[in-house]
Design an enzyme around this catalytic site. Structure first.
Site, PDB file in Angstrom:
ATOM      1  N   HIS A 133      83.549 -21.763  12.924  1.00  0.00           N
ATOM      2  CA  HIS A 133      83.933 -20.382  13.226  1.00  0.00           C
ATOM      3  C   HIS A 133      83.294 -19.422  12.256  1.00  0.00           C
ATOM      4  O   HIS A 133      83.262 -19.653  11.056  1.00  0.00           O
ATOM      5  CB  HIS A 133      85.456 -20.207  13.243  1.00  0.00           C
ATOM      6  CG  HIS A 133      86.178 -20.671  12.008  1.00  0.00           C
ATOM      7  ND1 HIS A 133      86.357 -21.997  11.684  1.00  0.00           N
ATOM      8  CD2 HIS A 133      86.786 -19.965  11.028  1.00  0.00           C
ATOM      9  CE1 HIS A 133      87.048 -22.093  10.559  1.00  0.00           C
ATOM     10  NE2 HIS A 133      87.310 -20.861  10.135  1.00  0.00           N
ATOM     11  N   HIS A 193      83.418 -15.707  10.564  1.00  0.00           N
ATOM     12  CA  HIS A 193      84.329 -14.615  10.240  1.00  0.00           C
ATOM     13  C   HIS A 193      83.549 -13.306  10.256  1.00  0.00           C
ATOM     14  O   HIS A 193      82.492 -13.214   9.624  1.00  0.00           O
ATOM     15  CB  HIS A 193      84.899 -14.779   8.824  1.00  0.00           C
ATOM     16  CG  HIS A 193      85.822 -15.930   8.647  1.00  0.00           C
ATOM     17  ND1 HIS A 193      87.187 -15.812   8.734  1.00  0.00           N
ATOM     18  CD2 HIS A 193      85.580 -17.241   8.381  1.00  0.00           C
ATOM     19  CE1 HIS A 193      87.753 -16.999   8.515  1.00  0.00           C
ATOM     20  NE2 HIS A 193      86.796 -17.885   8.299  1.00  0.00           N
TER      21      HIS A 193
END
Ligand SMILES: [Zn+2]
Length: 138
Positions: free
Chosen positions: A99, A101
């Site tokens: 992921h 950010h």
């Protein structure tokens, strides 16, 4: 991955504040944001780290990051942002599903730059730097 919280978000088993979805990528607001507009961008398929991510999926993730970074800044009227991956547990990755950010940043928000990631910087010689560069080119 049944026990992966991000796969559960992709499957709709856990609700999220979705800000973008396409065939390969999902983006949603971080439930525990570091700043207003803190956004996570994930591949829909389960890959633990960038090292495991197929190049074509990586391209789709980056395309979404590229589009959503100015959108996140605009949504919260931020003049800047920090965009980063914690890649692997030793780097602070808490959910083992790749992921990105996107963290909108503000003047005097108390945050720090990527340069402040480590407090004890290595003092590498020219030979050590040459060796690292050679190992990466190999
Ligand atoms: Zn997953």
């Amino acid at each position: 991955m049944d026990d992966c919280i991000f796969c559960q978000i992709v499957d709709g088993e856990i609700p999220s504040r979705t800000v973008h979805e396409d065939d390969d990528v999902l983006a949603f607001l971080d439930a525990n944001p570091l700043a207003p507009g803190h956004t996570l961008v994930i591949p829909k398929s389960h890959h633990e780290s960038l090292n495991d991510l197929p190049a074509d999926v990586g391209s789709e993730v980056f395309a979404a990051v590229h589009a959503l970074t100015p959108a996140a800044e605009a949504a919260v009227d931020a003049p800047a942002s920090t965009v980063a991956f914690n890649n692997g547990e030793a780097a602070g990755q808490e959910v083992p599903h790749v992921h990105a950010h996107i963290v909108p940043r503000f003047e005097a928000d108390g945050g720090r730059p990527i340069h402040a990631l480590v407090s004890d910087r290595p003092d590498l010689s020219d030979d050590e730097l040459d060796d690292i560069a050679a190992a990466m080119r190999a």
